[in-house]
Design a protein around this motif. Structure first.
Motif, PDB file in Angstrom:
ATOM      1  N   ILE A 135     -65.918 -31.528  93.345  1.00 31.03           N
ATOM      2  CA  ILE A 135     -64.909 -30.886  92.521  1.00 31.03           C
ATOM      3  C   ILE A 135     -64.053 -32.000  91.932  1.00 31.03           C
ATOM      4  CG2 ILE A 135     -62.799 -29.489  92.566  1.00 31.03           C
ATOM      5  CD1 ILE A 135     -64.106 -27.885  94.859  1.00 31.03           C
ATOM      6  N   ILE A 136     -63.807 -31.926  90.629  1.00 34.74           N
ATOM      7  CA  ILE A 136     -62.911 -32.879  89.970  1.00 34.74           C
ATOM      8  C   ILE A 136     -61.721 -32.105  89.451  1.00 34.74           C
ATOM      9  CG2 ILE A 136     -62.670 -34.654  88.191  1.00 34.74           C
ATOM     10  CD1 ILE A 136     -65.782 -34.740  88.084  1.00 34.74           C
ATOM     11  N   ASN A 137     -60.548 -32.372  89.992  1.00 36.42           N
ATOM     12  CA  ASN A 137     -59.323 -31.742  89.527  1.00 36.42           C
ATOM     13  C   ASN A 137     -58.539 -32.742  88.679  1.00 36.42           C
ATOM     14  OD1 ASN A 137     -59.874 -29.356  90.870  1.00 36.42           O
ATOM     15  ND2 ASN A 137     -58.616 -29.860  92.646  1.00 36.42           N
ATOM     16  N   THR A 138     -58.196 -32.328  87.480  1.00 36.47           N
ATOM     17  CA  THR A 138     -57.474 -33.198  86.559  1.00 36.47           C
ATOM     18  C   THR A 138     -55.975 -32.993  86.714  1.00 36.47           C
ATOM     19  OG1 THR A 138     -59.299 -33.006  84.978  1.00 36.47           O
ATOM     20  CG2 THR A 138     -57.216 -33.918  84.159  1.00 36.47           C
ATOM     21  N   THR A 139     -55.291 -33.988  87.265  1.00 35.17           N
ATOM     22  CA  THR A 139     -53.834 -33.924  87.311  1.00 35.17           C
ATOM     23  C   THR A 139     -53.299 -34.696  86.115  1.00 35.17           C
ATOM     24  OG1 THR A 139     -53.649 -35.773  88.896  1.00 35.17           O
ATOM     25  CG2 THR A 139     -53.823 -33.555  89.796  1.00 35.17           C
ATOM     26  N   SER A 140     -52.415 -35.668  86.315  1.00 36.87           N
ATOM     27  CA  SER A 140     -51.829 -36.330  85.151  1.00 36.87           C
ATOM     28  C   SER A 140     -50.978 -37.506  85.594  1.00 36.87           C
ATOM     29  CB  SER A 140     -50.954 -35.342  84.367  1.00 36.87           C
ATOM     30  OG  SER A 140     -50.174 -35.988  83.380  1.00 36.87           O
ATOM     31  N   ILE A 141     -50.715 -38.398  84.669  1.00 31.78           N
ATOM     32  CA  ILE A 141     -49.722 -39.436  84.905  1.00 31.78           C
ATOM     33  C   ILE A 141     -48.366 -38.809  85.212  1.00 31.78           C
ATOM     34  CG2 ILE A 141     -49.091 -39.657  82.448  1.00 31.78           C
ATOM     35  CD1 ILE A 141     -48.860 -42.693  82.902  1.00 31.78           C
ATOM     36  N   LEU A 142     -48.144 -37.591  84.694  1.00 30.42           N
ATOM     37  CA  LEU A 142     -46.869 -36.903  84.905  1.00 30.42           C
ATOM     38  C   LEU A 142     -46.796 -36.207  86.261  1.00 30.42           C
ATOM     39  CD1 LEU A 142     -46.195 -35.436  81.358  1.00 30.42           C
ATOM     40  CD2 LEU A 142     -45.443 -37.608  82.338  1.00 30.42           C
ATOM     41  N   SER A 143     -47.870 -36.290  87.049  1.00 32.28           N
ATOM     42  CA  SER A 143     -47.769 -35.842  88.439  1.00 32.28           C
ATOM     43  C   SER A 143     -47.135 -36.928  89.293  1.00 32.28           C
ATOM     44  CB  SER A 143     -49.151 -35.481  88.995  1.00 32.28           C
ATOM     45  OG  SER A 143     -49.974 -36.625  89.113  1.00 32.28           O
ATOM     46  N   LEU A 149     -39.448 -33.644  78.725  1.00 30.32           N
ATOM     47  CA  LEU A 149     -39.954 -32.797  77.645  1.00 30.32           C
ATOM     48  C   LEU A 149     -41.053 -31.857  78.110  1.00 30.32           C
ATOM     49  CD1 LEU A 149     -40.165 -35.177  74.544  1.00 30.32           C
ATOM     50  CD2 LEU A 149     -38.399 -33.521  75.141  1.00 30.32           C
ATOM     51  N   GLU A 150     -41.618 -32.133  79.255  1.00 30.63           N
ATOM     52  CA  GLU A 150     -42.750 -31.343  79.751  1.00 30.63           C
ATOM     53  C   GLU A 150     -42.521 -30.995  81.223  1.00 30.63           C
ATOM     54  OE1 GLU A 150     -46.413 -33.424  77.535  1.00 30.63           O
ATOM     55  OE2 GLU A 150     -44.866 -34.785  78.260  1.00 30.63           O
ATOM     56  N   ALA A 151     -41.410 -30.305  81.461  1.00 28.65           N
ATOM     57  CA  ALA A 151     -40.977 -30.046  82.831  1.00 28.65           C
ATOM     58  C   ALA A 151     -42.006 -29.239  83.619  1.00 28.65           C
ATOM     59  CB  ALA A 151     -39.632 -29.324  82.819  1.00 28.65           C
ATOM     60  N   THR A 152     -42.420 -28.100  83.079  1.00 32.38           N
ATOM     61  CA  THR A 152     -43.362 -27.263  83.827  1.00 32.38           C
ATOM     62  C   THR A 152     -44.743 -27.888  83.869  1.00 32.38           C
ATOM     63  OG1 THR A 152     -42.142 -25.262  83.245  1.00 32.38           O
ATOM     64  CG2 THR A 152     -44.392 -24.975  84.007  1.00 32.38           C
ATOM     65  N   TYR A 153     -45.165 -28.513  82.778  1.00 34.62           N
ATOM     66  CA  TYR A 153     -46.455 -29.204  82.786  1.00 34.62           C
ATOM     67  C   TYR A 153     -46.485 -30.231  83.908  1.00 34.62           C
ATOM     68  CZ  TYR A 153     -50.463 -31.944  81.244  1.00 34.62           C
ATOM     69  OH  TYR A 153     -51.675 -32.597  81.198  1.00 34.62           O
ATOM     70  N   SER A 154     -45.412 -31.024  84.014  1.00 38.07           N
ATOM     71  CA  SER A 154     -45.328 -32.015  85.084  1.00 38.07           C
ATOM     72  C   SER A 154     -45.401 -31.338  86.449  1.00 38.07           C
ATOM     73  CB  SER A 154     -44.019 -32.809  84.975  1.00 38.07           C
ATOM     74  OG  SER A 154     -43.911 -33.465  83.725  1.00 38.07           O
ATOM     75  N   ALA A 155     -44.695 -30.215  86.577  1.00 34.51           N
ATOM     76  CA  ALA A 155     -44.682 -29.494  87.854  1.00 34.51           C
ATOM     77  C   ALA A 155     -46.059 -28.937  88.204  1.00 34.51           C
ATOM     78  CB  ALA A 155     -43.662 -28.363  87.801  1.00 34.51           C
ATOM     79  N   THR A 156     -46.773 -28.412  87.207  1.00 35.62           N
ATOM     80  CA  THR A 156     -48.111 -27.881  87.483  1.00 35.62           C
ATOM     81  C   THR A 156     -49.043 -28.981  87.971  1.00 35.62           C
ATOM     82  OG1 THR A 156     -48.963 -28.191  85.204  1.00 35.62           O
ATOM     83  CG2 THR A 156     -47.881 -26.087  85.709  1.00 35.62           C
ATOM     84  N   LYS A 157     -48.920 -30.157  87.385  1.00 36.10           N
ATOM     85  CA  LYS A 157     -49.801 -31.259  87.765  1.00 36.10           C
ATOM     86  C   LYS A 157     -49.428 -31.847  89.121  1.00 36.10           C
ATOM     87  CE  LYS A 157     -52.473 -31.050  84.175  1.00 36.10           C
ATOM     88  NZ  LYS A 157     -53.892 -30.655  84.322  1.00 36.10           N
ATOM     89  N   ALA A 158     -48.131 -31.855  89.435  1.00 37.74           N
ATOM     90  CA  ALA A 158     -47.712 -32.296  90.766  1.00 37.74           C
ATOM     91  C   ALA A 158     -48.224 -31.310  91.823  1.00 37.74           C
ATOM     92  CB  ALA A 158     -46.193 -32.413  90.826  1.00 37.74           C
TER      93      ALA A 158
END
Length: 254
Positions: A135-143, A149-158
């Motif tokens: 399984i490959i889960n894509t998080t983010s540098i923002l995790s 500017l991307e509060a919820t996006y950051s939270a979803t990735k964390a």
């Protein structure tokens, strides 16, 4: 991990990182299935790359997820589930009351977090039945460091990052053959960030780094700026936060 003669499912595969990954996995001798919400885009990609299998599916829709699983099961199953699909709401001024904040947050969480868990649950037994699966889960540098500017996006990735680590530990504890990779992209040159003027990595180079990480069984794959930001955040978290959230970012939401 051996990346030949595998069947790989990539969500959100009609453009950007997903499509580039599909092309590179095909070149290695794999069978690739891609999903997307837009049937016309899927059909266009199929014309360009006839070897691909396309399935229309919305990552936010539970019924679509079940239908996707059933279609994949019917055609023989998969060895790798690559959770690539993701969304980011437009920058919002959280200091101004608006129902759009909540609506956008719910949708981002549905796609970026709940949608991943939903597919992982559906495909888990199938993956466990394979000799080598992932399984490959894509998080983010923002995790690593959140963006104002991307509060919820950051939270979803964390949230997805913590979930990924927990899932990996649970599967290791029961001696499952399923490997769980976390992929942390930097800012990659895709349609999603076309208007951003920051430094971007090409999707081609990014996917090459992904493949290197998979082949080396690097379970946490940090690419480009994600790698440097991770180490900076450990020794100087304030500087890391300032680097992600430059003054002009704050000015744009005033």
């Amino acid at each position: 991990m051996d990346l030949k003669n595998k069947t790989i499912l990539i969500t959100g595969g009609t453009s950007g990182i997903g499509l580039e990954a599909a092309k590179q996995f095909l070149a290695l001798g794999n069978k690739v299935i891609i999903t997307g919400r837009n049937l016309l885009k899927l059909e266009e990609v199929k014309k360009a790359y006839p070897e691909l299998t396309i399935i229309q599916s919305d990552a936010a829709n539970p019924q679509d997820a079940i239908a996707l699983f059933e279609k994949v099961e019917h055609i023989g199953g998969i060895d790798i589930l690559y959770n690539n699909a993701g969304v980011g709401a437009a920058p919002l001024n959280l200091g101004i009351s608006s129902d759009k904040h909540l609506q956008g947050a719910i949708y981002e969480m549905e796609v970026n977090y709940f949608g991943v868990i939903r597919l992982n649950n559906l495909f888990m037994d199938m993956l466990k039945s394979r000799n080598e699966a992932a399984i490959i889960n894509t998080t983010s540098i923002l995790s690593i460091v959140p963006s104002v500017l991307e509060a919820t996006y950051s939270a979803t990735k964390a949230a997805l990052s913590f979930y990924t680590k927990s899932l990996r530990s649970h599967l290791e504890f029961i001696n499952s053959p399923v490997k769980v990779f976390e992929l942390l992209p930097p800012l990659v040159d895709t349609d999603m960030v076309a208007e951003r003027k920051d430094k971007k990595m090409s999707s081609s180079l990014f996917v090459k780094e992904l493949i290197k990480g998979l082949e080396k069984d690097t379970l946490t794959i940090r690419v480009g700026d994600s790698k440097s930001l991770f180490f900076l955040n450990r020794i100087a978290p304030d500087k890391a936060y300032q680097l992600v959230n430059k003054k002009e970012h704050y000015q744009s939401i005033q």
